[in-house]
Motif scaffolding. Sequence first.
Motif, PDB file in Angstrom:
ATOM      1  N   ALA A 192      27.099  36.575  31.963  1.00 20.86           N
ATOM      2  CA  ALA A 192      27.549  35.393  32.625  1.00 20.86           C
ATOM      3  C   ALA A 192      28.610  34.976  32.154  1.00 20.86           C
ATOM      4  O   ALA A 192      29.325  35.337  30.822  1.00 20.86           O
ATOM      5  N   ASP A 193      29.652  34.297  33.061  1.00 22.24           N
ATOM      6  CA  ASP A 193      31.207  33.614  32.644  1.00 22.24           C
ATOM      7  C   ASP A 193      30.999  32.642  31.800  1.00 22.24           C
ATOM      8  O   ASP A 193      30.128  31.794  31.989  1.00 22.24           O
ATOM      9  N   THR A 194      31.856  32.601  31.034  1.00 21.79           N
ATOM     10  CA  THR A 194      32.209  31.448  30.122  1.00 21.79           C
ATOM     11  C   THR A 194      33.412  30.694  30.320  1.00 21.79           C
ATOM     12  O   THR A 194      33.691  29.640  29.838  1.00 21.79           O
ATOM     13  N   SER A 195      34.116  31.381  30.986  1.00 20.31           N
ATOM     14  CA  SER A 195      35.641  30.684  31.310  1.00 20.31           C
ATOM     15  C   SER A 195      35.649  30.590  32.910  1.00 20.31           C
ATOM     16  O   SER A 195      34.995  31.527  33.718  1.00 20.31           O
ATOM     17  N   THR A 196      36.697  29.837  33.411  1.00 23.61           N
ATOM     18  CA  THR A 196      36.827  29.872  34.777  1.00 23.61           C
ATOM     19  C   THR A 196      37.811  30.813  35.061  1.00 23.61           C
ATOM     20  O   THR A 196      37.704  31.075  36.293  1.00 23.61           O
ATOM     21  N   ALA A 197      38.218  31.603  34.404  1.00 22.77           N
ATOM     22  CA  ALA A 197      39.102  32.566  34.680  1.00 22.77           C
ATOM     23  C   ALA A 197      38.438  33.818  35.006  1.00 22.77           C
ATOM     24  O   ALA A 197      37.723  34.469  34.589  1.00 22.77           O
ATOM     25  N   ARG A 198      38.798  34.240  36.420  1.00 18.38           N
ATOM     26  CA  ARG A 198      38.407  35.318  37.162  1.00 18.38           C
ATOM     27  C   ARG A 198      39.381  36.006  37.955  1.00 18.38           C
ATOM     28  O   ARG A 198      40.558  35.562  38.334  1.00 18.38           O
ATOM     29  N   ASN A 199      39.110  37.268  38.342  1.00 17.85           N
ATOM     30  CA  ASN A 199      39.901  38.188  39.281  1.00 17.85           C
ATOM     31  C   ASN A 199      38.807  38.739  39.865  1.00 17.85           C
ATOM     32  O   ASN A 199      38.768  40.011  39.844  1.00 17.85           O
ATOM     33  N   GLU A 200      38.557  37.959  41.191  1.00 14.54           N
ATOM     34  CA  GLU A 200      37.469  38.748  41.962  1.00 14.54           C
ATOM     35  C   GLU A 200      37.924  39.696  42.852  1.00 14.54           C
ATOM     36  O   GLU A 200      37.038  40.361  43.394  1.00 14.54           O
ATOM     37  N   SER A 201      39.390  39.909  42.775  1.00 16.28           N
ATOM     38  CA  SER A 201      39.795  41.010  43.460  1.00 16.28           C
ATOM     39  C   SER A 201      39.328  42.517  42.913  1.00 16.28           C
ATOM     40  O   SER A 201      39.326  43.704  43.597  1.00 16.28           O
ATOM     41  N   PHE A 202      39.010  42.608  41.567  1.00 21.28           N
ATOM     42  CA  PHE A 202      39.005  43.581  40.838  1.00 21.28           C
ATOM     43  C   PHE A 202      37.594  44.248  41.042  1.00 21.28           C
ATOM     44  O   PHE A 202      36.573  43.512  41.424  1.00 21.28           O
ATOM     45  N   GLY A 203      37.756  45.582  41.203  1.00 16.91           N
ATOM     46  CA  GLY A 203      36.229  46.518  41.801  1.00 16.91           C
ATOM     47  C   GLY A 203      36.838  47.729  42.156  1.00 16.91           C
ATOM     48  O   GLY A 203      37.959  47.917  42.171  1.00 16.91           O
ATOM     49  N   SER A 204      35.832  48.612  42.181  1.00 15.90           N
ATOM     50  CA  SER A 204      36.111  50.079  42.388  1.00 15.90           C
ATOM     51  C   SER A 204      36.942  50.116  43.664  1.00 15.90           C
ATOM     52  O   SER A 204      37.840  51.044  43.711  1.00 15.90           O
ATOM     53  N   ALA A 205      36.621  49.485  44.764  1.00 21.69           N
ATOM     54  CA  ALA A 205      37.788  49.563  46.076  1.00 21.69           C
ATOM     55  C   ALA A 205      39.068  49.310  45.681  1.00 21.69           C
ATOM     56  O   ALA A 205      39.991  49.842  46.278  1.00 21.69           O
ATOM     57  N   ASN A 206      39.238  48.363  44.972  1.00 24.21           N
ATOM     58  CA  ASN A 206      40.698  47.745  44.608  1.00 24.21           C
ATOM     59  C   ASN A 206      41.239  48.782  43.852  1.00 24.21           C
ATOM     60  O   ASN A 206      42.323  48.836  43.698  1.00 24.21           O
ATOM     61  N   VAL A 207      40.536  49.460  42.906  1.00 20.03           N
ATOM     62  CA  VAL A 207      41.458  50.542  42.066  1.00 20.03           C
ATOM     63  C   VAL A 207      41.945  51.674  43.006  1.00 20.03           C
ATOM     64  O   VAL A 207      42.844  52.002  42.762  1.00 20.03           O
ATOM     65  N   THR A 208      40.821  51.888  44.040  1.00 18.97           N
ATOM     66  CA  THR A 208      41.695  52.983  44.973  1.00 18.97           C
ATOM     67  C   THR A 208      42.843  52.515  45.821  1.00 18.97           C
ATOM     68  O   THR A 208      43.792  53.091  46.027  1.00 18.97           O
ATOM     69  N   LEU A 209      42.776  51.117  45.827  1.00 17.04           N
ATOM     70  CA  LEU A 209      43.853  50.672  46.798  1.00 17.04           C
ATOM     71  C   LEU A 209      45.189  50.588  45.780  1.00 17.04           C
ATOM     72  O   LEU A 209      46.018  51.002  46.246  1.00 17.04           O
ATOM     73  N   TRP A 210      44.915  50.400  44.553  1.00 17.44           N
ATOM     74  CA  TRP A 210      46.098  50.382  43.855  1.00 17.44           C
ATOM     75  C   TRP A 210      46.496  51.792  43.359  1.00 17.44           C
ATOM     76  O   TRP A 210      47.718  52.173  43.230  1.00 17.44           O
ATOM     77  N   ARG A 211      45.700  52.787  43.682  1.00 17.62           N
ATOM     78  CA  ARG A 211      46.007  54.308  43.656  1.00 17.62           C
ATOM     79  C   ARG A 211      46.854  54.555  44.724  1.00 17.62           C
ATOM     80  O   ARG A 211      48.108  55.149  44.547  1.00 17.62           O
ATOM     81  N   MET A 212      46.685  53.939  45.953  1.00 21.65           N
ATOM     82  CA  MET A 212      47.328  54.417  47.016  1.00 21.65           C
ATOM     83  C   MET A 212      48.794  53.469  46.679  1.00 21.65           C
ATOM     84  O   MET A 212      49.876  54.364  47.254  1.00 21.65           O
ATOM     85  N   SER A 213      48.970  52.526  46.382  1.00 20.19           N
ATOM     86  CA  SER A 213      50.293  51.815  46.097  1.00 20.19           C
ATOM     87  C   SER A 213      51.156  52.579  45.016  1.00 20.19           C
ATOM     88  O   SER A 213      52.158  52.555  45.057  1.00 20.19           O
TER      89      SER A 213
END
Length: 414
Positions: free
Chosen positions: A285-306
């Motif tokens: 569970a999170d202890t901070s309000t800092a998140r980056n919910e864009s991150f995940g397997s699908a986003n890794v593929t998108l960055w590969r495309m970029s």
Amino acid sequence: MADVDEGRYIGQRVRMVRRRRGMTQQMLADRAGLSRGAIAKYETGERPVDSRRVLLDLAAALGVTIGDLTGHDQEKLNPATANFHSAVPELETVLWTRGNITDSAPSKSLDELARMARHATKLRHDCDYETLGPMLVPMLTDSYRHVHDAPAGVAGERAWDVFGTIAYGVASALRARGYHALAWNVAQEVERAAERSGEAAQVAAAAFGQGQIMLSRPGALRASLTTTMGAAEKIAPEAHTRGEIETLGMLHLQASITTATLGGDPEPYFAEAAEQAARLERADADTSTARNESFGSANVTLWRMSSAIERREPDRVLELAPQVRADDLPNEGRKAQYFVEIGRAHGMRKRHEEAMYSILRAESIAPQHVRGLSPVRELVGHMMRTARRDLTTGPLGKLAERVGALEAPGSARG
């Protein structure tokens, strides 16, 4: 085919600045490490500037910023995002004074600010800058007031944590709209918040924001890589919560695009990001309000495309695209970027109709984002000069008007 002097594209500004600098095309070519023939094609619009590295090299050779070449001054006058741009001067004042502005409105509580920050993050990820703009000044002002009054101990650390999350969102929004210098000032505040809160996710967020901003300056690429990977190495041993893993993974993605821009192999960073994405399901569970919910397997593929686009590997982009569906991506901005990258790949392959329809799909998802992207403007403008007339007089022509690839009647030419 449209007249090559029509439209608005980066090569026009390159030509204008070069002439004002008293440089010949050969002098510019020598300084930028390009051929004179390439410079000539960029300046006439025969070839689009579709690589971040080329854009950085041209900016460095001319002694200007990327914004000077992509037309940030015109973007600031865009009525579709007027609410955002009109908030920027007051944001500067809040930063200069660290929240000590003449505003008698009662401050929101930390809980209220944390909820507002989550809503603002969604608006930013969905690229709704027009709605986001008016929220930024009051959020940043109130969060400054909380850290000014923060007691020692856990309560103070939470105030700094919320402040860091809000400041990170402000910096990211400013960078996305082309205010790189101001975004850097806010990113420095995120770093200060990370030190005060002691949260690993804030450390990662600060470094990620700084790394992204440094990508806009020709001489800062290696510093961008050093910053992001230094933070990744620092927090990796303690990254166990979802937010920590998300922000750590984004550091590796940032390193991948920086490495691709430098001409290196980004694959080791993608492999590490994919490993972090696989950890998300069993994260603490999170202890901070800092998140980056864009991150995940699908986003890794998108960055590969970029990354493949940056390396001018359009076939690789089109090979990766079927491995992820747009609906698998976490927000409207990412979904739109997916179709932008497909469109750019088709554009590199001179498949104008496919490129146009991909950009139109992207625009329908996140119009404020897509219409402000200089790579989209470059691609659409280039297609206007080279595509079949039935395209240029139909949907492509209308798209060109919306993304600003056509000059307004009577505007000055470079």
